[in-house]
Scaffold this motif. Sequence first.
Motif, mmCIF file in Angstrom:
data_model
loop_
_atom_site.group_PDB
_atom_site.id
_atom_site.type_symbol
_atom_site.label_atom_id
_atom_site.label_comp_id
_atom_site.label_asym_id
_atom_site.label_seq_id
_atom_site.Cartn_x
_atom_site.Cartn_y
_atom_site.Cartn_z
ATOM 1 N N LYS A 8 0.841 -1.188 0.000
ATOM 2 C CA LYS A 8 0.000 0.000 0.000
ATOM 3 C C LYS A 8 0.878 1.241 0.000
ATOM 4 C CE LYS A 8 -3.961 -1.535 2.684
ATOM 5 N NZ LYS A 8 -4.725 -1.221 3.896
ATOM 6 N N SER A 11 -0.818 3.261 5.023
ATOM 7 C CA SER A 11 -1.816 2.590 5.859
ATOM 8 C C SER A 11 -1.997 3.418 7.130
ATOM 9 C CB SER A 11 -1.388 1.162 6.189
ATOM 10 O OG SER A 11 -0.177 1.155 6.914
ATOM 11 N N VAL A 66 -6.666 6.648 -0.437
ATOM 12 C CA VAL A 66 -6.664 5.493 0.450
ATOM 13 C C VAL A 66 -7.771 5.694 1.486
ATOM 14 C CG1 VAL A 66 -5.338 4.202 2.163
ATOM 15 C CG2 VAL A 66 -4.184 5.160 0.158
ATOM 16 N N THR A 67 -8.734 4.773 1.496
ATOM 17 C CA THR A 67 -9.787 4.804 2.498
ATOM 18 C C THR A 67 -9.635 3.558 3.345
ATOM 19 O OG1 THR A 67 -11.252 6.029 1.048
ATOM 20 C CG2 THR A 67 -12.267 4.914 2.921
ATOM 21 N N GLU A 68 -9.452 3.793 4.622
ATOM 22 C CA GLU A 68 -9.199 2.707 5.561
ATOM 23 C C GLU A 68 -9.794 3.096 6.915
ATOM 24 O OE1 GLU A 68 -5.098 1.180 7.428
ATOM 25 O OE2 GLU A 68 -5.144 1.061 5.244
ATOM 26 N N LYS A 69 -10.501 2.188 7.560
ATOM 27 C CA LYS A 69 -11.067 2.429 8.895
ATOM 28 C C LYS A 69 -11.952 3.673 8.910
ATOM 29 C CE LYS A 69 -7.034 0.183 10.782
ATOM 30 N NZ LYS A 69 -5.779 0.297 11.468
#
Length: 128
Positions: A8, A11, A66-69
Amino acid sequence: MFSIPGLKVISLTDAAAARIREIMAQTSGEAASALGLRVGVKKGGCAGMEYTFEVAREVNKGDEVVTEKDATVIVDAKAVLFLLGTELDFKTDRFSSTFVFNNPNQVSACGCGESVEIRPRTEAAAAP
């Protein structure tokens, strides 16, 4: 979109994602809708480069999203190779709260912690 299988661009830790969600919630009442937190690098400081942050209102050509959580980070296109493989964290202690970059491309940092030396990652070096 830049992509290397298994790697990635960036993160997020739980703490970083929570802080980004807080920042986005604070900007939600503004006229222009915020899309996420833009992260980049620029020349400056005694070590050569500095990390940058701003609320992103658009995605530019070449940016990495970046899409996370439930948090969105938009990595500036010019910073992708400098940030490839980075973990973004958020730390709070008695005197400060700050985002922390755990960047495998960072070679050194200045004593005050405001600037860093980063070498861009090549596709060959990034291959698993």
